[in-house]
Design a protein around this motif. Structure first.
Motif, PDB file in Angstrom:
ATOM      1  N   LEU A 233       0.830  -1.204   0.000  1.00 40.57           N
ATOM      2  CA  LEU A 233       0.000   0.000   0.000  1.00 40.57           C
ATOM      3  C   LEU A 233       0.866   1.255   0.000  1.00 40.57           C
ATOM      4  CD1 LEU A 233      -2.781   1.299   0.107  1.00 40.57           C
ATOM      5  CD2 LEU A 233      -2.712   1.086   2.611  1.00 40.57           C
ATOM      6  N   ILE A 258      -5.282  -5.840  -1.539  1.00 41.14           N
ATOM      7  CA  ILE A 258      -4.802  -4.517  -1.107  1.00 41.14           C
ATOM      8  C   ILE A 258      -4.855  -3.540  -2.269  1.00 41.14           C
ATOM      9  CG2 ILE A 258      -2.775  -3.232  -0.319  1.00 41.14           C
ATOM     10  CD1 ILE A 258      -1.981  -5.731   1.295  1.00 41.14           C
ATOM     11  N   GLN A 274      -3.411  -4.182   4.884  1.00 42.31           N
ATOM     12  CA  GLN A 274      -1.960  -4.044   4.785  1.00 42.31           C
ATOM     13  C   GLN A 274      -1.289  -4.289   6.132  1.00 42.31           C
ATOM     14  OE1 GLN A 274       0.662  -3.017   2.015  1.00 42.31           O
ATOM     15  NE2 GLN A 274       1.214  -4.376   3.688  1.00 42.31           N
TER      16      GLN A 274
END
Length: 349
Positions: A233, A258, A274
């Motif tokens: 991320l 994600i 995450q």
């Protein structure tokens, strides 16, 4: 404006499709286990390799990496390297979506000389790979300057039949850590198409994301990928195109998710996932490929127990030992998340 082939070029210069965004998975090398009453076997387990390839394709990954550091490339003969690539390529031909472009199979082709690196690239191409992943040649690090490392990649790119992805992993290259200026100088080469930043430097990642389109004539076709799942991320936030992560062997759907959440603007959900992935990935980082292998039957069923076998001098982690207990407990949350994503996929959205 046409590209003029550099002198010494030994491949036909053809347009190169950009690598797609997403999760790339550096696959382990799978070996047959030994029994307590037999001598070591540790020959390649081709059926296990192909089962895992199909599993990852079904999870929606963007590409596969064969013979990365997670794949024990340094433990394999040239013949074994070719056999593993052929096994993956054969499965991809049957299972992957070719509606847009050939599915990426990136083969580790690192060596210390330009000549041997090119030979590995040729052999990987012949076995079915689409790209080559190459480390800087760090063995003689003290005798090479920074221009020497950049020149190495340029020489290989000019002569390799496969386009290159730079593998910036200082721990595997005797401490050689390419900086953002050097990576951008290489990004200007048409046949160098991406970088894997296992150095974990997100500032460097952001600079390369920003600079690559400028050195490539305005095209955003240079894959910039983080090298582990604990900052998927963070990379996406500054413009990364994806990740090349060993942890995705265990929880590919969670890693893919994600990116999906981020693209959908669901940032809080992406952050929560995450965090869970980062906690589990820390164990994969600490224990390395042996730890990833130990977790294979946890995530993919007891039938994958043979996938937990590394090649000597490394040994399989003791099922009753502290390391496996820590891995099992520390990855339990992501395991449940992955199971839920699998169930959702199987049952229909």
């Amino acid at each position: 404006m046409p590209i003029t082939p550099p002198s010494g070029l030994v491949h036909p210069l053809q347009p190169i499709a950009a690598l797609p965004r997403g999760v790339y998975v550096p696959m382990p090398a799978f070996f047959h286990p030994s029994s307590p009453t037999s001598p070591p076997d540790d020959t390649l387990d081709i059926p296990a390799t192909q089962r895992h390839t199909a599993r990852l394709l079904a999870a929606g990954v963007a590409g596969l990496v064969v013979h990365g550091s997670n794949g024990e490339a340094v433990h394999l003969s040239r013949r074994e390297r070719r056999a593993a690539i052929e096994a993956v390529a054969d499965t991809v031909r049957h299972d992957a979506d070719y509606s847009h472009a050939p599915f990426p199979i990136i083969a580790g082709c690192s060596a210390q000389s330009v000549r041997e690196t090119i030979e590995l690239c040729r052999e990987a191409r012949d076995a079915g790979a689409t790209h080559a992943l190459v480390l800087p040649p760090g063995y003689y690090r003290g005798l090479m300057d920074r221009d020497g490392f950049v020149g190495f990649f340029r020489e290989v790119a000019e002569r390799s039949p496969l386009p290159l992805v730079i593998y910036n992993y200082p721990a595997a290259a005797n401490g050689v850590d390419l900086n953002s200026d050097e990576i951008l100088a290489l990004a200007a080469c048409p046949r160098i198409v991406g970088v894997k930043l296992t150095c974990g430097n997100t500032g460097k990642l952001a600079r390369v994301v920003d600079g690559a389109p400028r050195v490539r004539g305005g095209r955003d076709d240079f894959l910039v990928a983080g090298g582990s799942a604990d900052f998927i991320l963070q990379g996406l936030v500054v413009g990364a195109h994806g990740t090349i992560s060993g942890f995705a062997n265990l929880a590919p759907r969670a890693c893919v998710r994600i990116g999906e959440l981020f693209e959908a603007g669901r940032l809080e959900e992406a952050q929560e996932l995450q965090r869970e992935v980062a906690k589990a990935d820390w164990l994969a980082i600490r224990y390395g490929f042996v730890g990833v292998k130990a977790a294979m039957p946890m995530f993919h069923g007891p039938g994958e127990a043979s996938c937990a076998v590394p090649r000597l001098p490394f040994k399989r982690l003791d099922e009753a030992g502290e390391a496996v207990t820590e891995i099992r407990e520390g990855m339990a949350s992501v395991l449940e998340i992955e199971k839920g994503l699998v169930a959702k996929a199987v049952g229909g959205k």
